[in-house]
Write a protein that holds these residues in place. Sequence first.
Motif, short mmCIF file in Angstrom:
data_model
loop_
_atom_site.label_atom_id
_atom_site.label_comp_id
_atom_site.label_asym_id
_atom_site.label_seq_id
_atom_site.Cartn_x
_atom_site.Cartn_y
_atom_site.Cartn_z
N LEU A 1 -7.87 12.47 -9.98
CA LEU A 1 -6.53 12.08 -10.41
C LEU A 1 -5.46 12.66 -9.48
O LEU A 1 -4.47 12.00 -9.17
CB LEU A 1 -6.27 12.52 -11.84
CG LEU A 1 -4.88 12.17 -12.38
CD1 LEU A 1 -4.72 10.66 -12.50
CD2 LEU A 1 -4.62 12.84 -13.72
N ALA A 2 -5.66 13.89 -9.04
CA ALA A 2 -4.67 14.53 -8.15
C ALA A 2 -4.45 13.70 -6.90
O ALA A 2 -3.32 13.60 -6.39
CB ALA A 2 -5.13 15.94 -7.79
N GLN A 3 -5.51 13.10 -6.38
CA GLN A 3 -5.37 12.24 -5.21
C GLN A 3 -4.53 11.01 -5.52
O GLN A 3 -3.70 10.59 -4.72
CB GLN A 3 -6.75 11.84 -4.70
CG GLN A 3 -7.56 13.01 -4.15
CD GLN A 3 -8.94 12.58 -3.69
OE1 GLN A 3 -9.36 11.45 -3.93
NE2 GLN A 3 -9.65 13.47 -3.04
N ALA A 4 -4.74 10.42 -6.72
CA ALA A 4 -3.96 9.24 -7.11
C ALA A 4 -2.49 9.61 -7.29
O ALA A 4 -1.60 8.84 -6.89
CB ALA A 4 -4.52 8.66 -8.40
N ARG B 1 -0.83 9.85 -3.98
CA ARG B 1 -0.59 8.52 -3.40
C ARG B 1 0.48 7.75 -4.16
O ARG B 1 1.29 7.04 -3.58
CB ARG B 1 -1.88 7.69 -3.38
CG ARG B 1 -3.00 8.23 -2.50
CD ARG B 1 -4.11 7.20 -2.33
NE ARG B 1 -4.71 6.77 -3.58
CZ ARG B 1 -5.75 7.34 -4.17
NH1 ARG B 1 -6.31 8.42 -3.62
NH2 ARG B 1 -6.24 6.86 -5.30
N GLY B 2 0.44 7.87 -5.51
CA GLY B 2 1.31 7.03 -6.35
C GLY B 2 2.70 7.57 -6.57
O GLY B 2 3.66 6.80 -6.64
N GLY B 3 2.83 8.89 -6.73
CA GLY B 3 4.13 9.52 -6.87
C GLY B 3 4.98 8.95 -7.98
O GLY B 3 4.64 9.00 -9.16
N GLY C 1 -7.76 2.84 -7.64
CA GLY C 1 -6.91 1.93 -6.87
C GLY C 1 -5.44 2.29 -6.90
O GLY C 1 -4.63 1.59 -6.32
N THR C 2 -5.08 3.37 -7.60
CA THR C 2 -3.67 3.73 -7.86
C THR C 2 -2.94 2.52 -8.44
O THR C 2 -1.81 2.21 -8.07
CB THR C 2 -2.96 4.22 -6.58
OG1 THR C 2 -3.89 4.85 -5.71
CG2 THR C 2 -1.87 5.22 -6.92
N SER C 3 -3.62 1.85 -9.37
CA SER C 3 -3.08 0.65 -10.01
C SER C 3 -2.46 1.01 -11.35
O SER C 3 -2.92 1.94 -12.03
CB SER C 3 -4.20 -0.38 -10.22
OG SER C 3 -4.97 -0.54 -9.04
N ALA C 4 -1.45 0.27 -11.77
CA ALA C 4 -0.79 0.53 -13.05
C ALA C 4 -1.68 0.10 -14.21
O ALA C 4 -2.35 -0.93 -14.16
CB ALA C 4 0.54 -0.20 -13.12
#
Length: 581
Positions: free
Chosen positions: A44-47, A50-52, A287-290
Amino acid sequence: MNQTVSSSQQPPAGGNRRPPQDGLSYVKGDTTAELAHVTIPAFLAQAVARGGAREAVVFREQGVRWSWRDFADRIDELAAALLALGVVRGDRVGIWSPNRFEWLVTQFATARIGAVLVNINPAYRLAELEYALNKVQMKALITADKFKTSHYLEMLQTLAPELASCEPGQLQSAKLPHLRTIIRMGDERTPGMYNYAAVLAMASPAHRAMLDGLTRVLDPHDPINIQFTSGTTGSPKGATLTHHNVVNNGRFIAAAMRLGAEDRLCIPVPLYHCFGMVLGVLACVAGTSAMIFPGEGFEPLATLAAAADERCTALHGVPTMFIAELDHPEFARFDLSRLRTGIMAGAPCPIETMKRVVSQMHMREITIAYGMTETSPVSFQSATDDPLDKRVSTVGRIQPHLEVKVVDVEGRTCPIGTKGELCTRGYSVMQGYWDDEVRTRETIRDGWMYTGDLATIDEEGYCNIVGRVKDMLIRGGENVFPREVEEFLYRHPKIQDVQVFGVPDPRYGEEVACWVVLKAGQQATDEEIKEFCRGQIAHFKVPRYVHFVAELPMTVTGKPQKFVMRDEMIRKLGLSVQKTA
């Protein structure tokens, strides 16, 4: 969530899915993309990095909209609060709730500190709840007040009347000897229970400061989640999954769908089940998708509205959900043109329904997925560019880093195209059933998970699920696979849904029965259904008993309960349950 972690970026879509070799029903997934050796909080930390500030989480019914950073903050709030309550690594923490933001936060907050999340089925009643809480020796439970006809707090008070006189966090219950803390959602006060919001306020800066250190020492192969499987006989079994299991499955699912930062996934399937928790949530993290949640439970109108209003590009569901959406009287008023992909899974997917989803819901890249809780869950998934005939008639090809074979009753690998039991081996196979070595050994042999599903694998490696080993019926010495008969009956223009199963018969051993749901405004007779079959399928497959119903009995996840239908038909027809050879 400041951590330096090994890379777990989403693997490339597609890959080399090797066809069977030596004429046998054995396939091995691509190993080009590496498995991620990473925990859920690191993933999750990686997402979040990326997502911010981009939108990550929407719960429409609760009015919640969070960015990735907001989401991470909410997780750390609860994780620190759990530490304040005395929850430590390895403790079992239950979540009993429909789809609410508290469920999602609990999923990641428990993983943040190494506690084991226990998913409690929202439909459980007293006996099932008592069994689950005691089986895993649950220390804490986060619960909704109620959902539909299930009054959760009342059931807990019935099992633990000591709540009326104990301080929150100090429960000493005769029936639930391990449970100490109950945290209820909502603002109302309940004796013996904490309120969710009040618990968040218990965390001190010192508890917050502990989080990164606790997360850093977690092992990806630690057990992190227990999901109770719903069986038709015996007590539920607690499939025990690790970070490694579910993180990698989420990564490969997302890759197969080509989920990316521009995607918005509508998730009407329940979070307590792998479909919501892994195919939905963890795939979105990959995917850092909503993540868009239409409501607490599935409702077709709310799902259509969410998909349209939130400009969703992807939608998940079991076949009955898609059928309900397509057949809703207001379907035509919703703009679903942004939909591209999604997953249909959880039950056999009717071919005609799949075709309608592609043509009427614009989901040209929809995928079919197959798996089971015990395999984290997905083993097979179609690709977005697979030919439509393969996507409507199979569950796709093997996922990366897995092996699958189809075996006969002697345990020998079957020739290509021959029906047998599907077995899976690889990173996704669970650690075992919690505190149940006997049933674990019955199910996992030499690393192979025996799924209980009947399947075939073709020469290109595509898999077709033809039924359950236990669902197959034998009529007068002839094997009848209900799925085959169902697929034929779905061609009838008046039939919306159908389930085929066996009932006892003194002459043939078993006879074919079916329950039929007709499309709105349609009428039919049992003889009409039988006549539709005659001359089109073998005589021994033609249903002898046809029963029309308004709806089928389903689990919370939308799986038809054939055992309920069978028992009701036996009672209705006055049949003996004793089979005659």
